[in-house]
Write an enzyme that holds these catalytic residues in place. Structure first.
Site, PDB file in Angstrom:
ATOM      1  N   LYS A 261      -0.941  -0.890  -4.491  1.00  0.00           N
ATOM      2  CA  LYS A 261      -2.169  -0.153  -4.155  1.00  0.00           C
ATOM      3  C   LYS A 261      -1.787   1.296  -3.899  1.00  0.00           C
ATOM      4  O   LYS A 261      -0.889   1.573  -3.114  1.00  0.00           O
ATOM      5  CB  LYS A 261      -2.805  -0.780  -2.907  1.00  0.00           C
ATOM      6  CG  LYS A 261      -3.783   0.097  -2.140  1.00  0.00           C
ATOM      7  CD  LYS A 261      -4.527  -0.716  -1.093  1.00  0.00           C
ATOM      8  CE  LYS A 261      -4.754   0.069   0.184  1.00  0.00           C
ATOM      9  NZ  LYS A 261      -5.433  -0.748   1.225  1.00  0.00           N
ATOM     10  N   LEU A 262      -2.462   2.190  -4.590  1.00  0.00           N
ATOM     11  CA  LEU A 262      -2.186   3.624  -4.419  1.00  0.00           C
ATOM     12  C   LEU A 262      -3.283   4.261  -3.590  1.00  0.00           C
ATOM     13  O   LEU A 262      -4.470   4.067  -3.860  1.00  0.00           O
ATOM     14  CB  LEU A 262      -2.138   4.332  -5.774  1.00  0.00           C
ATOM     15  CG  LEU A 262      -1.084   3.873  -6.779  1.00  0.00           C
ATOM     16  CD1 LEU A 262      -1.182   4.726  -8.041  1.00  0.00           C
ATOM     17  CD2 LEU A 262       0.323   3.954  -6.163  1.00  0.00           C
ATOM     18  N   LYS A 263      -2.883   5.042  -2.615  1.00  0.00           N
ATOM     19  CA  LYS A 263      -3.838   5.837  -1.862  1.00  0.00           C
ATOM     20  C   LYS A 263      -4.219   7.023  -2.740  1.00  0.00           C
ATOM     21  O   LYS A 263      -3.340   7.667  -3.351  1.00  0.00           O
ATOM     22  CB  LYS A 263      -3.197   6.333  -0.566  1.00  0.00           C
ATOM     23  CG  LYS A 263      -2.939   5.213   0.433  1.00  0.00           C
ATOM     24  CD  LYS A 263      -4.244   4.629   0.959  1.00  0.00           C
ATOM     25  CE  LYS A 263      -3.994   3.691   2.119  1.00  0.00           C
ATOM     26  NZ  LYS A 263      -5.266   3.148   2.669  1.00  0.00           N
TER      27      LYS A 263
ATOM     28  N   ASP B 176      -7.133   3.072  -3.249  1.00  0.00           N
ATOM     29  CA  ASP B 176      -7.869   3.121  -1.987  1.00  0.00           C
ATOM     30  C   ASP B 176      -8.103   4.577  -1.608  1.00  0.00           C
ATOM     31  O   ASP B 176      -7.157   5.342  -1.412  1.00  0.00           O
ATOM     32  CB  ASP B 176      -7.064   2.418  -0.883  1.00  0.00           C
ATOM     33  CG  ASP B 176      -7.805   2.334   0.448  1.00  0.00           C
ATOM     34  OD1 ASP B 176      -8.971   2.775   0.524  1.00  0.00           O
ATOM     35  OD2 ASP B 176      -7.213   1.800   1.414  1.00  0.00           O
TER      36      ASP B 176
ATOM     37  N   SER C 174       0.856  -1.178   0.000  1.00  0.00           N
ATOM     38  CA  SER C 174       0.000   0.000   0.000  1.00  0.00           C
ATOM     39  C   SER C 174       0.898   1.236   0.000  1.00  0.00           C
ATOM     40  O   SER C 174       1.707   1.418   0.899  1.00  0.00           O
ATOM     41  CB  SER C 174      -0.883  -0.029   1.254  1.00  0.00           C
ATOM     42  OG  SER C 174      -1.658   1.138   1.352  1.00  0.00           O
TER      43      SER C 174
ATOM     44  N   GLU D 166     -11.126   0.880  -3.701  1.00  0.00           N
ATOM     45  CA  GLU D 166     -11.463   0.566  -2.318  1.00  0.00           C
ATOM     46  C   GLU D 166     -12.077   1.782  -1.616  1.00  0.00           C
ATOM     47  O   GLU D 166     -11.531   2.881  -1.675  1.00  0.00           O
ATOM     48  CB  GLU D 166     -10.160   0.133  -1.623  1.00  0.00           C
ATOM     49  CG  GLU D 166     -10.291  -0.358  -0.201  1.00  0.00           C
ATOM     50  CD  GLU D 166      -8.919  -0.784   0.361  1.00  0.00           C
ATOM     51  OE1 GLU D 166      -7.969  -1.000  -0.416  1.00  0.00           O
ATOM     52  OE2 GLU D 166      -8.806  -0.883   1.594  1.00  0.00           O
TER      53      GLU D 166
ATOM     54  N   GLY E 197      -4.394  -4.494   5.808  1.00  0.00           N
ATOM     55  CA  GLY E 197      -3.376  -4.304   6.845  1.00  0.00           C
ATOM     56  C   GLY E 197      -3.610  -2.998   7.566  1.00  0.00           C
ATOM     57  O   GLY E 197      -4.334  -2.115   7.084  1.00  0.00           O
TER      58      GLY E 197
ATOM     59  N   ASN F 153     -10.112   5.614   1.092  1.00  0.00           N
ATOM     60  CA  ASN F 153     -10.418   5.832   2.514  1.00  0.00           C
ATOM     61  C   ASN F 153     -11.510   6.886   2.710  1.00  0.00           C
ATOM     62  O   ASN F 153     -11.342   7.848   3.477  1.00  0.00           O
ATOM     63  CB  ASN F 153      -9.156   6.213   3.304  1.00  0.00           C
ATOM     64  CG  ASN F 153      -8.206   5.047   3.482  1.00  0.00           C
ATOM     65  OD1 ASN F 153      -7.122   5.047   2.883  1.00  0.00           O
ATOM     66  ND2 ASN F 153      -8.585   4.051   4.240  1.00  0.00           N
TER      67      ASN F 153
ATOM     68  N   ASP G 182     -13.862  -1.601   2.504  1.00  0.00           N
ATOM     69  CA  ASP G 182     -12.958  -1.819   3.636  1.00  0.00           C
ATOM     70  C   ASP G 182     -13.712  -1.340   4.887  1.00  0.00           C
ATOM     71  O   ASP G 182     -14.373  -2.136   5.563  1.00  0.00           O
ATOM     72  CB  ASP G 182     -11.648  -1.036   3.393  1.00  0.00           C
ATOM     73  CG  ASP G 182     -10.703  -1.009   4.580  1.00  0.00           C
ATOM     74  OD1 ASP G 182     -11.042  -1.548   5.652  1.00  0.00           O
ATOM     75  OD2 ASP G 182      -9.597  -0.421   4.476  1.00  0.00           O
TER      76      ASP G 182
ATOM     77  N   LYS H 206     -10.150  -7.219   7.278  1.00  0.00           N
ATOM     78  CA  LYS H 206      -9.223  -6.873   8.356  1.00  0.00           C
ATOM     79  C   LYS H 206      -9.838  -7.413   9.636  1.00  0.00           C
ATOM     80  O   LYS H 206     -10.932  -6.984  10.019  1.00  0.00           O
ATOM     81  CB  LYS H 206      -9.089  -5.351   8.492  1.00  0.00           C
ATOM     82  CG  LYS H 206      -8.335  -4.668   7.365  1.00  0.00           C
ATOM     83  CD  LYS H 206      -8.267  -3.170   7.605  1.00  0.00           C
ATOM     84  CE  LYS H 206      -7.586  -2.466   6.445  1.00  0.00           C
ATOM     85  NZ  LYS H 206      -7.753  -1.006   6.499  1.00  0.00           N
TER      86      LYS H 206
HETATM   87  O1  OSB Z   1      -7.283   1.654   4.376  1.00  0.00           O
HETATM   88  O2  OSB Z   1      -6.214  -0.114   4.058  1.00  0.00           O
HETATM   89  C1  OSB Z   1      -6.327   0.960   4.637  1.00  0.00           C
HETATM   90  C2  OSB Z   1      -3.265   1.570   6.840  1.00  0.00           C
HETATM   91  C3  OSB Z   1      -3.864   2.124   7.948  1.00  0.00           C
HETATM   92  C4  OSB Z   1      -5.218   2.316   7.961  1.00  0.00           C
HETATM   93  C5  OSB Z   1      -5.985   1.969   6.852  1.00  0.00           C
HETATM   94  C6  OSB Z   1      -5.400   1.393   5.748  1.00  0.00           C
HETATM   95  C7  OSB Z   1      -4.011   1.221   5.732  1.00  0.00           C
HETATM   96  C8  OSB Z   1      -3.274   0.713   4.577  1.00  0.00           C
HETATM   97  C9  OSB Z   1      -1.913   0.112   4.840  1.00  0.00           C
HETATM   98  O3  OSB Z   1      -3.647   0.810   3.445  1.00  0.00           O
HETATM   99  C10 OSB Z   1      -1.945  -1.364   4.785  1.00  0.00           C
HETATM  100  C11 OSB Z   1      -0.685  -1.968   5.365  1.00  0.00           C
HETATM  101  O4  OSB Z   1       0.305  -2.029   4.645  1.00  0.00           O
HETATM  102  O5  OSB Z   1      -0.704  -2.383   6.537  1.00  0.00           O
HETATM  103 MG    MG Z   2      -8.454   0.618   2.942  1.00  0.00          MG
END
Ligand code: OSB
Ligand code: MG
Length: 357
Positions: A149-151, A177, A123, A202, A279, A179, A227, A251
């Site tokens: 995976k790109l935020k 992703d 990520s 995501e 994660g 969020n 998620d 998760k």
């Molecule tokens: O949205 O998946 C998520 C980390 C912290 C909180 C939310 C997320 C994440 C990650 C990192 O995307 C995933 C990892 O490498 O642990």
């Molecule tokens: Mg996520």
């Protein structure tokens, strides 16, 4: 624990991981668990001090009052407490660790693992510049990660995704992703992601907003993956049946524990919905359990189960090392990893809180 590089998402920028660890002392031995709650309630309503407080005030007393219990009974025992799934999850996994260590059985065996190693993705946070992003992604590709995976967030989406797709070529597995950073007003904009051949998008919208995810899924070719919204098996089944999600990020902490995570996996497998292991920037303690979970048959997409060195200079266990884009599933009893207690002590921001019967 200091992160090797800052991790920026649509909800904030982290330079350290504030980790709440639980060591459960039982009559059959000790077990460890890692709570995935973040320092601040920005990913979800849970956060480290809240987790400590609810464990101290409610969950630990319930556990002590129950006397002889097994890990499997904890979710029912904790049911009177609404929510607080990450706090419940850490006690359950610590209890499982203690039980399985005593029984000589690994998490993988207990959960139903069918592989001895798992495909790993990574990520990648929001970068200051596209060049910096491409540098970071190139580094991960060189290390062998099998999926990127790109935020993303408004203002950091089409351009970085286009640049990374260019860098990786058409065949590479790439996903994004958000969020929860978008709203239903962004559907037309998000449709433009379709040209990048993404594995999935995501959680574009807020946790409670299943309806907008249904609308997006109808409008876009890219599969929608939830998620934050997926907090239980019931919600997962509902979101699938309503067409809000065709892939699920599992998760364990977010859903109240690994046993619930296995149940979601089973429900998805039955419905032919692929899942992958999310994660929360775990140390080796949480990672060991994630890797065991990711070895179940329905986990057909690479997870956010990256190697220790993607997160930390020094991990709290022997490091998880990427080998051909994969991590080995621990085979020893319980989590199969040994907690480096001296390091835990060194990193500790304060003395351990001892709770007793
Ligand atoms: O949205 O998946 C998520 C980390 C912290 C909180 C939310 C997320 C994440 C990650 C990192 O995307 C995933 C990892 O490498 O642990
Ligand atoms: Mg996520």
């Amino acid at each position: 624990m200091p992160l090797v590089r800052p991790f920026e998402t649509s909800f904030g920028r982290q330079t350290v991981r504030d980790v709440l660890l639980v060591r459960l002392r039982t009559d059959v031995g000790d077990g460890w668990g890692e709570c995935v709650a973040m320092a601040d309630p920005f990913y979800s309503s849970e956060y480290v001090f809240g987790a400590e407080d609810v464990i101290r005030g409610y969950l630990a007393p319930a556990l002590f009052a129950a006397g002889d219990v097994t890990a499997e009974q904890l979710s029912a025992l904790f049911a009177p407490v609404v929510g607080h799934r990450m706090s419940k999850a850490v006690l359950e996994i610590a209890a499982l660790d203690a039980e399985l260590r005593a029984a000589g059985e690994s998490f993988g065996l207990r959960f139903g693992a069918v592989r001895d190693s798992v495909d790993c993705g990574v990520s990648v946070g929001i970068s200051p510049t596209i060049d910096a992003l491409l540098d970071e992604v190139s580094g991960y590709v060189e290390k062998g990660y099998r999926r990127i995976k790109l935020k993303i967030k408004p203002g950091w989406d089409l351009e970085p995704v286009a640049a990374v797709r260019d860098l990786l070529g058409d065949a590479a597995l790439l996903q994004v992703d958000a969020n929860t950073a978008y709203t239903i007003a962004d559907v037309e904009h998000l449709r433009e992601l379709d040209r990048f051949g993404l594995l999935l998008i995501e959680q574009p919208f807020v946790e409670e907003d299943i309806r907008s995810h249904v609308a997006l899924a109808l409008a876009i070719e890219t599969p929608v993956c939830l998620d934050e919204s997926i907090v239980s098996t019931e919600v997962a089944i509902d979101a699938i049946e309503r067409g809000a999600t065709s892939v699920i990020n599992i998760k364990a902490g977010r859903v109240g524990g690994y046993l619930e995570a296995v149940a979601i996996h089973d429900a998805c497998l039955e419905r032919n919905v692929p899942v992958w292991c999310g994660g929360m920037l775990e140390t080796g303690i949480g990672r060991a359990a994630n890797v065991a979970l990711a070895a179940l048959p329905g986990f057909t997409l690479p997870g956010d189960t990256s190697a220790s060195d993607r997160y930390f200079e020094e991990d709290l266990t022997d490091p998880f090392v990427l080998r051909d884009g994969r991590l080995d599933v621990p085979t020893g009893p319980g989590s199969g990893v040994t907690v480096r207690e001296e390091l835990v002590h060194d990193f500790a921001s304060r003395a351990p809180v001892e709770l007793r019967e």
